[in-house]
Enzyme design. Structure first.
Site, PDB file in Angstrom:
ATOM      1  N   LYS A 156       0.049  -8.144 -20.048  1.00  0.00           N
ATOM      2  CA  LYS A 156      -1.300  -8.718 -19.948  1.00  0.00           C
ATOM      3  C   LYS A 156      -2.009  -8.664 -21.299  1.00  0.00           C
ATOM      4  O   LYS A 156      -2.654  -9.634 -21.722  1.00  0.00           O
ATOM      5  CB  LYS A 156      -2.114  -7.966 -18.882  1.00  0.00           C
ATOM      6  CG  LYS A 156      -1.637  -8.282 -17.457  1.00  0.00           C
ATOM      7  CD  LYS A 156      -2.248  -7.373 -16.389  1.00  0.00           C
ATOM      8  CE  LYS A 156      -1.607  -7.671 -15.030  1.00  0.00           C
ATOM      9  NZ  LYS A 156      -2.063  -6.795 -13.948  1.00  0.00           N
TER      10      LYS A 156
ATOM     11  N   GLN B  97      -5.548  -1.436 -13.288  1.00  0.00           N
ATOM     12  CA  GLN B  97      -4.208  -1.671 -12.762  1.00  0.00           C
ATOM     13  C   GLN B  97      -3.948  -0.814 -11.518  1.00  0.00           C
ATOM     14  O   GLN B  97      -4.243   0.370 -11.491  1.00  0.00           O
ATOM     15  CB  GLN B  97      -3.169  -1.352 -13.855  1.00  0.00           C
ATOM     16  CG  GLN B  97      -1.738  -1.705 -13.502  1.00  0.00           C
ATOM     17  CD  GLN B  97      -1.483  -3.197 -13.354  1.00  0.00           C
ATOM     18  OE1 GLN B  97      -2.186  -4.028 -13.921  1.00  0.00           O
ATOM     19  NE2 GLN B  97      -0.471  -3.548 -12.579  1.00  0.00           N
TER      20      GLN B  97
ATOM     21  N   ASP C  14      -9.809  -9.855 -11.581  1.00  0.00           N
ATOM     22  CA  ASP C  14      -8.716  -9.699 -10.604  1.00  0.00           C
ATOM     23  C   ASP C  14      -9.073 -10.383  -9.276  1.00  0.00           C
ATOM     24  O   ASP C  14      -8.201 -10.668  -8.467  1.00  0.00           O
ATOM     25  CB  ASP C  14      -8.508  -8.206 -10.310  1.00  0.00           C
ATOM     26  CG  ASP C  14      -7.208  -7.672 -10.889  1.00  0.00           C
ATOM     27  OD1 ASP C  14      -6.272  -8.464 -11.092  1.00  0.00           O
ATOM     28  OD2 ASP C  14      -7.146  -6.444 -11.117  1.00  0.00           O
TER      29      ASP C  14
HETATM   30  N1  GUN Z   1      -0.754  -4.292  -9.570  1.00  0.00           N
HETATM   31  C1  GUN Z   1       0.156  -5.242  -9.259  1.00  0.00           C
HETATM   32  N2  GUN Z   1      -0.386  -6.463  -9.412  1.00  0.00           N
HETATM   33  C2  GUN Z   1      -1.653  -6.282  -9.809  1.00  0.00           C
HETATM   34  C3  GUN Z   1      -2.714  -7.170 -10.164  1.00  0.00           C
HETATM   35  O1  GUN Z   1      -2.611  -8.392 -10.096  1.00  0.00           O
HETATM   36  N3  GUN Z   1      -3.864  -6.578 -10.568  1.00  0.00           N
HETATM   37  C4  GUN Z   1      -4.003  -5.243 -10.643  1.00  0.00           C
HETATM   38  N4  GUN Z   1      -5.185  -4.758 -11.023  1.00  0.00           N
HETATM   39  N5  GUN Z   1      -3.063  -4.394 -10.323  1.00  0.00           N
HETATM   40  C5  GUN Z   1      -1.881  -4.917  -9.927  1.00  0.00           C
END
Ligand code: GUN
Length: 283
Positions: A53, A97, A120
């Site tokens: 990311k 996350q 998100d």
């Molecule tokens: N863990 C797995 N996928 C995601 C996501 O799209 N966002 C976040 N914050 N955590 C994740």
């Protein structure tokens, strides 16, 4: 019939170029779009995701900060960090996350993120906005799926879409997005009886369960569009989705591969949401 592959890498490249152009325009106005990624603990998969990311931000000209904390971090300390990021004018998007360590209430942390920075799309305000058709941030994975359908010019109106999976992150928001485009939507899940009878009626199938071979060729109507959100490992340790790709591609009209399908689109839509947040903040 052999299905056309919907290439998530190629589509991502195109969308990320658009993000970079819009980011440049904002920078010319003195605003650099900024994303904060918060990682608590040392989950190996999460470490890879957050690295990807942050790198994607850099590649598209977005500013990003990665905050890493020990798994022993207290919930109160994490909430304080989120609050500080809410108040940081250089940060337009906040991503904590998941999963978080068990002693931290993940929902509480999600609700602590300002809805204006909830890139998100996990906050209940974002979920409510999606449900009612109001402006807000859409969760990145189902949003990416919608972009993939758009990229093939697929008209959802009146079509039957079957979503397999009912998670808050993918299945439920996916169903709402499809509904918003006038599809007739069925949500199937682990307690669904006779899944095959449902999927055989589907024009569009989204598999988002997290289990290999949930969808096989005998379950797919010829010409259906199949989107695979799964991220699993096969017996040889290779990445694979929820769909039996080799079988289903003989029946479907379009299909997304794993890897190289929905996965890159998730990160792309995070960039889109972050840019959108920055544009809204600078208006
Ligand atoms: N863990 C797995 N996928 C995601 C996501 O799209 N966002 C976040 N914050 N955590 C994740």
């Amino acid at each position: 019939m052999t299905a056309q592959i919907i290439d998530g890498n190629a589509l991502s490249k195109q969308l990320r170029t658009e993000v970079a152009t819009r980011a440049e325009a904002l920078k010319a106005k003195g605003v650099t779009p900024g994303l904060a990624v918060v990682l608590v603990g040392d989950n190996p998969a999460s470490q890879v995701y957050v690295r990807n990311k942050v790198k994607a931000c850099e590649d598209s000209g977005l500013h990003s900060v990665l905050e890493k904390y020990e798994a022993t971090m207290t919930e109160a300390d994490l909430l304080a960090r989120v609050e500080a990021l809410n108040n940081d004018p250089g940060i337009h998007g906040i991503l904590v996350q998941l999963p978080l360590p068990a002693h931290i209430d993940a929902q509480k942390v999600i609700e602590a993120v300002s809805p204006a920075k909830d890139v998100d799309g996990f906050h209940i305000a974002s979920a409510g906005a999606l449900m009612t058709g109001m402006p807000g941030f859409w969760p990145c994975t189902p949003y990416g799926c919608m972009k993939m359908l758009e990229s093939i010019g697929y008209e959802l109106r009146g079509k039957h879409a079957v979503v397999i999976g009912r998670s808050n992150i993918v299945g439920k928001p996916m169903a709402l997005m499809l509904l918003q485009k006038d599809a007739t939507v069925t949500v199937a899940h682990s307690r669904t009886q006779n899944l095959k009878a449902l999927t055989l009626q589907a024009d569009v199938i989204v598999a988002a369960v997290g289990k290999r071979n949930v969808l096989t060729a005998d379950m797919v109507k010829p010409g259906a569009v199949v989107l695979d959100v799964g991220m699993n490992r096969n017996d040889e340790g290779k990445l694979c989705g929820d769909v039996d790709f080799e079988g289903v591609k003989q029946v479907a009209s379009h299909i997304t591969p794993v890897p190289g399908g929905v996965g890159p689109m998730t990160i792309t839509m995070l960039l889109v949401n972050t840019l959108e947040a920055a544009e809204r903040a600078s208006k």
